[in-house]
Scaffold this active site. Structure first.
Site, PDB file in Angstrom:
ATOM      1  N   LEU A  76       0.779  -1.213   0.050  1.00 59.93           N
ATOM      2  CA  LEU A  76       0.100   0.080   0.012  1.00 59.93           C
ATOM      3  C   LEU A  76       0.847   1.206  -0.137  1.00 59.93           C
ATOM      4  CD1 LEU A  76      -2.958  -0.998   2.458  1.00 59.93           C
ATOM      5  CD2 LEU A  76      -2.805  -1.125  -0.268  1.00 59.93           C
ATOM      6  N   ARG A  77       2.163   1.267   0.027  1.00 64.76           N
ATOM      7  CA  ARG A  77       3.243   2.184  -0.136  1.00 64.76           C
ATOM      8  C   ARG A  77       3.099   3.267   0.966  1.00 64.76           C
ATOM      9  NH1 ARG A  77       5.987  -1.092  -2.844  1.00 64.76           N
ATOM     10  NH2 ARG A  77       5.709  -1.565  -5.102  1.00 64.76           N
ATOM     11  N   ASN A 119       7.626  -2.862   3.665  1.00 64.07           N
ATOM     12  CA  ASN A 119       8.658  -2.070   2.874  1.00 64.07           C
ATOM     13  C   ASN A 119       8.128  -0.739   2.693  1.00 64.07           C
ATOM     14  OD1 ASN A 119       6.935  -3.302   1.086  1.00 64.07           O
ATOM     15  ND2 ASN A 119       8.541  -3.357  -0.514  1.00 64.07           N
ATOM     16  N   HIS A 153       4.936 -15.623  -2.626  1.00 66.08           N
ATOM     17  CA  HIS A 153       4.919 -15.854  -4.226  1.00 66.08           C
ATOM     18  C   HIS A 153       5.893 -16.862  -4.756  1.00 66.08           C
ATOM     19  CE1 HIS A 153       8.638 -13.411  -3.071  1.00 66.08           C
ATOM     20  NE2 HIS A 153       7.909 -12.313  -3.035  1.00 66.08           N
ATOM     21  N   ASN A 189       9.488  -9.789  -9.346  1.00 66.58           N
ATOM     22  CA  ASN A 189      10.473 -10.249  -8.392  1.00 66.58           C
ATOM     23  C   ASN A 189       9.692 -11.218  -7.399  1.00 66.58           C
ATOM     24  OD1 ASN A 189      12.515 -11.352  -6.740  1.00 66.58           O
ATOM     25  ND2 ASN A 189      13.079  -9.564  -5.998  1.00 66.58           N
ATOM     26  N   ASP A 236       0.518  -9.807  -4.293  1.00 65.97           N
ATOM     27  CA  ASP A 236       1.902  -9.053  -4.309  1.00 65.97           C
ATOM     28  C   ASP A 236       1.566  -7.840  -5.095  1.00 65.97           C
ATOM     29  OD1 ASP A 236       4.244  -8.431  -4.061  1.00 65.97           O
ATOM     30  OD2 ASP A 236       5.206  -9.769  -5.273  1.00 65.97           O
ATOM     31  N   PRO A 261      10.981  -3.816  -9.960  1.00 63.42           N
ATOM     32  CA  PRO A 261      10.112  -5.092 -10.230  1.00 63.42           C
ATOM     33  C   PRO A 261       8.524  -4.812  -9.416  1.00 63.42           C
ATOM     34  CG  PRO A 261      11.592  -5.468  -8.484  1.00 63.42           C
ATOM     35  CD  PRO A 261      11.796  -4.022  -9.100  1.00 63.42           C
ATOM     36  N   GLY A 262       7.631  -5.420 -10.240  1.00 61.09           N
ATOM     37  CA  GLY A 262       6.341  -5.269  -9.391  1.00 61.09           C
ATOM     38  C   GLY A 262       5.126  -5.054 -10.420  1.00 61.09           C
TER      39      GLY A 262
END
Length: 426
Positions: free
Chosen positions: A56-57, A87, A227, A273, A300, A318-319
């Site tokens: 959700l950043r 993160n 994942h 990733n 993810d 990545p994402g």
């Protein structure tokens, strides 16, 4: 809150349509002429989806996603609970940050937002974070992960598992031996060689999963593998479960459908990733999800700013987005292929993730007296993905322009409609 009447719905897609009454946030008997009516029109009724793996950043990268925009995407995708990864910036490695995330989730109120606490301070893999403090905080953290980074030191991983056992929590591992993936840009194989991209070997994932299963078995703690992307990892999981290891695992929608053949265009929207693997891996992951070797689907969901994706491949982050497309990808890859029925979808998207995370009010049976966290699905609908129209701030979806089957028609959180007909219920 007014009672809610779902008219003409089919629980788990079975039998003739029925009417289902919700009163005071739980499924009730009978009917009520004063109830607000939601027309089901024969839609499939499932427990609300639970995502164990959402980025959700917030705090720190609100230019790419916020708890509010991510909650909107989740509700529109049929989710009633999501787990927000650690993160962020600053990292969610202490009670202050996880309590902020939990509080903002409650303020938005569209889905239950459960913060995931970091395993190590700053995600650096050097020192355990304040697991007990986060677990005992108002956020009540019960899932810990350094996702995006592997807890690569076996001693630290063992200590984390030992602490998590005492806390009745789970350690969710991003399985990637970092010494095997230095400079890695794509799955190590024919396509990476042809395209001149540094390879990411399957063994980098499989070796960590094997090691951690051994550690989890030794200390009798709960391990969750994030994942899963390779055939070998599925084999390791099957072996570990046969030995009685308390291990669970997730697979992403994109690893169920996309392969490294997508890399030929060098479009960074396909960079993720762990990386997209081969068709044989995709086939193995689908089978492992169907037979329970892999327990659940997790998105993810990883929003990124335009400048982090609209660049050369090696510089791209990545994402991929996942919350609003997850159901449709599961329908395409698992339901249409006959690998899962709708009860199977409930198992992998609702029941098992709730069980893994220890949620007692999510993923529950559709029965009288149970919490009304539900989703209505039109199994016959199709829709075309347009990243610009998704609820997330970012638009980095690899499914741009694809026509996908199955659509969420309504999401219900404790008896309150949060999304309906493709719009957030204000």
């Amino acid at each position: 809150m007014k009672p809610l009447l779902l008219k003409g719905v089919r629980p788990y897609g079975e039998g003739e349509p029925i009417d289902l009454l919700i009163r005071d946030g739980v499924i009730a008997e009978g009917t009520d002429p004063e109830a607000e009516v939601v027309e089901g029109n024969g839609a499939v009724l499932l427990p609300g989806f639970v995502d164990l793996h959402t980025h959700l950043r917030e705090p720190g990268r609100e230019d790419t996603e916020t708890i509010e925009t991510g909650s909107r995407a989740a509700a529109l995708g049929g989710y009633t609970a999501v787990f927000a990864m650690a993160n962020t910036d600053p990292v969610a490695d202490n009670a202050v940050i996880v309590e902020h995330v939990a509080r903002r989730g409650k303020e938005v109120g569209l889905v239950d937002v459960h913060p995931v606490g970091a395993v190590t301070v700053g995600l650096k893999g050097e020192k355990l974070a304040e697991l007990g403090t986060m677990a005992n905080s108002k956020a009540n953290v019960r899932v810990f992960s350094d996702d995006g980074h592997c807890v690569h030191d076996p001693l630290i991983m063992r200590r984390a598992l030992e602490y998590s056992k005492a806390l009745n929590a789970v350690i969710a591992q991003h399985a990637e031996e970092p010494r095997l993936t230095i400079g890695a840009q794509a799955h190590e194989g024919e396509n990476a060689s042809r395209l001149g991209l540094q390879g990411w070997p399957a063994a980098a994932e499989e070796s960590i999963v094997a090691r951690d299963c051994l550690l989890a078995k030794q200390v009798d703690a709960k391990l969750h593998v994030c994942h899963v992307s390779t055939t070998g990892t599925a084999d390791v999981l099957k072996w570990a479960k046969a030995r009685g290891t308390k291990v669970s695992a997730e697979v992403t929608p994109h690893h169920l459908i996309l392969t490294d053949d997508r890399l030929s265009t060098y479009d960074p929207v396909n960079k993720v990733n762990p990386p997209l693997r081969t068709q044989s891996d995709v086939d193995a992951l689908r089978q492992a999800l169907a037979d329970g070797t892999i327990d659940c689907v997790a998105t993810d969901h990883a929003p990124h700013a335009i400048q982090d994706k609209d660049c050369e491949w090696s510089a791209a982050r990545p994402g991929m987005l996942g919350l609003q497309t997850a159901l449709s990808i599961v329908v395409e890859t698992m339901v249409k292929t006959g690998l899962l029925d709708w009860r199977g979808v409930a198992r992998v998207m609702s029941e098992k993730p709730a069980e893994i995370a220890g949620l007692t009010d999510q993923g529950r049976p559709i029965e009288v007296g149970e919490p009304a966290n539900l989703v209505l699905v039109d199994p016959d609908a199709t829709w075309t993905v347009n990243g610009a129209e998704l609820a997330s701030i970012a638009g980095n979806t690899p499914f741009e322009g694809m026509e996908l089957p199955g659509a969420v028609t309504a999401t219900i959180l404790r008896g309150r409609v949060t999304a309906q007909a493709g719009r957030i219920a204000e």
